[in-house]
Design a protein around this motif. Structure first.
Motif, PDB file in Angstrom:
ATOM      1  N   ILE A  12       0.869  -1.179   0.000  1.00 30.74           N
ATOM      2  CA  ILE A  12       0.000   0.000   0.000  1.00 30.74           C
ATOM      3  C   ILE A  12       0.900   1.221   0.000  1.00 30.74           C
ATOM      4  O   ILE A  12       1.844   1.310   0.797  1.00 30.74           O
ATOM      5  N   VAL A  13       0.630   2.157  -0.895  1.00 28.90           N
ATOM      6  CA  VAL A  13       1.427   3.372  -1.011  1.00 28.90           C
ATOM      7  C   VAL A  13       0.744   4.483  -0.216  1.00 28.90           C
ATOM      8  O   VAL A  13      -0.471   4.706  -0.357  1.00 28.90           O
ATOM      9  N   VAL A  14       1.510   5.157   0.627  1.00 33.03           N
ATOM     10  CA  VAL A  14       0.991   6.220   1.489  1.00 33.03           C
ATOM     11  C   VAL A  14       1.856   7.464   1.316  1.00 33.03           C
ATOM     12  O   VAL A  14       2.888   7.434   0.648  1.00 33.03           O
ATOM     13  N   THR A  45       5.054  -3.046  10.993  1.00 30.09           N
ATOM     14  CA  THR A  45       4.361  -3.872  10.007  1.00 30.09           C
ATOM     15  C   THR A  45       4.880  -3.564   8.607  1.00 30.09           C
ATOM     16  O   THR A  45       4.914  -2.398   8.209  1.00 30.09           O
ATOM     17  N   PRO A  46       5.277  -4.583   7.845  1.00 32.27           N
ATOM     18  CA  PRO A  46       5.752  -4.334   6.482  1.00 32.27           C
ATOM     19  C   PRO A  46       4.594  -4.144   5.514  1.00 32.27           C
ATOM     20  O   PRO A  46       3.426  -4.288   5.874  1.00 32.27           O
ATOM     21  N   GLY A  47       4.937  -3.810   4.264  1.00 34.84           N
ATOM     22  CA  GLY A  47       3.936  -3.750   3.215  1.00 34.84           C
ATOM     23  C   GLY A  47       3.508  -2.346   2.826  1.00 34.84           C
ATOM     24  O   GLY A  47       2.522  -2.193   2.102  1.00 34.84           O
ATOM     25  N   PHE A  48       4.258  -1.331   3.277  1.00 34.24           N
ATOM     26  CA  PHE A  48       3.897   0.053   2.960  1.00 34.24           C
ATOM     27  C   PHE A  48       5.064   0.766   2.291  1.00 34.24           C
ATOM     28  O   PHE A  48       6.224   0.532   2.615  1.00 34.24           O
ATOM     29  N   THR A 100       0.013  -0.872  13.425  1.00 33.83           N
ATOM     30  CA  THR A 100       0.131  -0.938  11.960  1.00 33.83           C
ATOM     31  C   THR A 100       0.234   0.455  11.365  1.00 33.83           C
ATOM     32  O   THR A 100       1.065   0.715  10.494  1.00 33.83           O
ATOM     33  N   ILE A 101      -0.583   1.376  11.831  1.00 35.54           N
ATOM     34  CA  ILE A 101      -0.613   2.716  11.236  1.00 35.54           C
ATOM     35  C   ILE A 101       0.688   3.467  11.499  1.00 35.54           C
ATOM     36  O   ILE A 101       1.216   4.133  10.596  1.00 35.54           O
ATOM     37  N   VAL A 102       1.240   3.367  12.698  1.00 36.75           N
ATOM     38  CA  VAL A 102       2.500   4.082  12.944  1.00 36.75           C
ATOM     39  C   VAL A 102       3.653   3.443  12.167  1.00 36.75           C
ATOM     40  O   VAL A 102       4.716   4.064  12.013  1.00 36.75           O
ATOM     41  N   SER A 103       3.450   2.248  11.657  1.00 37.28           N
ATOM     42  CA  SER A 103       4.484   1.611  10.829  1.00 37.28           C
ATOM     43  C   SER A 103       4.765   2.406   9.568  1.00 37.28           C
ATOM     44  O   SER A 103       5.865   2.337   9.025  1.00 37.28           O
ATOM     45  N   PHE A 104       3.765   3.163   9.085  1.00 35.62           N
ATOM     46  CA  PHE A 104       3.996   3.973   7.885  1.00 35.62           C
ATOM     47  C   PHE A 104       3.868   5.470   8.177  1.00 35.62           C
ATOM     48  O   PHE A 104       3.697   6.283   7.277  1.00 35.62           O
ATOM     49  N   SER A 105       3.991   5.836   9.445  1.00 31.62           N
ATOM     50  CA  SER A 105       4.034   7.251   9.812  1.00 31.62           C
ATOM     51  C   SER A 105       5.454   7.773   9.650  1.00 31.62           C
ATOM     52  O   SER A 105       6.428   7.040   9.810  1.00 31.62           O
TER      53      SER A 105
END
Length: 411
Positions: free
Chosen positions: A144-146, A175-178, A157-162
């Protein structure tokens, strides 16, 4: 040992209550030194009876003001009938809520949840399931691109891509995948999308980052790119949606229809937590019983209040007010540029205001406003955000801007 004598809560002063919180509340917030005891419309009152104009509105959770009569009436009526069944059974309020919310947003199906972070987590799960079941991405390979400087919540999970180290540092492993790309950069977004991409997840306007409004055409570009590359466009409208920007949704300013919308905050009318993932049937339809759920999601009380919120928005009155008064807000802030304000961004009744750092931090300016009887909150550095209830009057808005001018003049 003799138990300590406790002073009844109602006789405690603001200072007493703030001190009482220190040893018993986890320190995950740093509130301004005001203790609110009552509220009505755009005004709140502290325990000593001092009144304040609310220019934050619960980060958009109070779009319709405090204790809006129609919403309070809906809650009271439902409290006398039924509050919770769990989703083990049907309830008589959920179908109407889902039907009307889907119609309001131009979507097909609704997944009811409670908080904004739950809606985001649910959207992530749906996107991954869709990628595997529909797009054919190999198992456990979905991405997922953010966007950088995003704010979608604070779960693990959300802070993983913050990219906000305050929210992120100390909470790994992540969490991977971002994949994170700069906001408002279509070229970077395109470079990050590939055959594993399940979705692009963005805020149409970045709220926590300081009400960052993207360039005209950015959202249209995101929609065109995701169509072309065969992935989902998920728009997080938890803060920006439901009237705040002068339209029902922020994406409406470009006539864009995402595959999935994430809603929350204002959906509960400031009375109960209500959130929802709203999307196309072929997307939300990938979920099967047992794959996702929530004991309280879609409860009768939430559905009753949520339906009353949708009824308010169906009239278009609040969207019009936000657009019209947004012009007053924008013009008032423009008058302050060079007089303590170094820049601002606004859309409807929502603004991020950059204060000259020489005058103080955003928190210090917010404390100055508190002394003027106005509630506002900082975001980062010397930026404050303004997001009053959509029920605010022009006179109240002008008064708040005058208070800001006075605070800046004292810097």
């Amino acid at each position: 040992m003799t138990a300590p004598t406790r002073v009844p809560v109602r006789t405690r002063t603001s200072a007493d209550l703030i001190r009482a919180e220190e040893p018993v509340l986890a320190h995950n917030y740093h509130p301004l030194p005001v203790v609110v005891a009552r509220a009505e419309g755009t005004w709140v009152e502290d325990v000593e009876g001092r009144r304040y104009l609310d220019m934050l509105a619960g980060y958009s959770a109070l779009n319709f003001g405090h204790r809006h009569p129609a919403l309070v009436e809906a809650a009271h009526a439902q409290l006398d009938r039924l509050t919770l069944t769990s989703r083990a059974f049907h309830n008589d309020r959920l179908a109407e809520f889902a039907e009307r919310l889907a119609q309001l947003t131009g979507q097909d199906m609704v997944l009811p949840m409670n908080t904004g972070a739950e809606a985001v987590e649910s959207g992530i799960k749906v996107a991954r399931k869709w990628a595997y079941d529909v797009k054919g991405v190999p198992a456990d390979r979905a991405t997922i691109v953010v966007a950088a400087d995003n704010f979608h919540g604070r779960t693990t999970t959300i802070v993983s891509f913050s990219t906000d180290e305050t929210a992120r540092s100390g909470f790994g492993p992540f969490t991977p995948g971002f994949r994170v790309v700069p906001y408002n950069d279509l070229a970077a977004l395109e470079a990050a999308v590939d055959e594993t991409t399940a979705a692009v997840l963005i805020e149409p306007i970045q709220g926590e980052a300081g009400v960052v409004v993207p360039d005209e055409g950015y959202l249209t570009g995101v929609r065109e790119l995701t169509h072309r590359e065969g992935c989902l466009f998920i728009a997080d409208e938890i803060q920006s949606g439901l009237g705040r920007t002068g339209r029902t949704l922020a994406v409406d300013h470009e006539g864009v229809v995402p595959d999935v919308l994430l809603l929350g905050k204002a959906l509960g009318g400031g009375i109960v937590p209500v959130s929802a993932v709203v999307g196309r049937r072929d997307v939300l339809g990938v979920l099967r019983p047992g794959e996702h759920g929530s004991t309280f999601g879609g409860n009768p009380l939430a559905a009753a209040v949520g339906t009353a919120v949708v009824e308010l928005l169906e009239t278009g009155e609040f969207q019009r007010r936000a657009a019209e008064l947004g012009t007053v807000l924008r013009d008032g802030l423009a008058d302050l540029v060079g007089k303590g304000v170094v820049g601002f961004r606004s859309r409807g009744l929502w603004a991020g205001v950059d204060i000259d750092p020489a005058l103080g931090t955003g928190r210090e300016i917010s404390q100055g406003l508190l002394g003027e009887g106005v509630l506002a909150k900082d975001t980062h550095g010397s930026t404050i955000r303004l997001a009053p209830p959509l029920t605010i009057t022009e006179a109240e808005l002008v008064s708040a801007l005058g208070a800001l001018a006075r605070v800046l003049g004292r810097g």
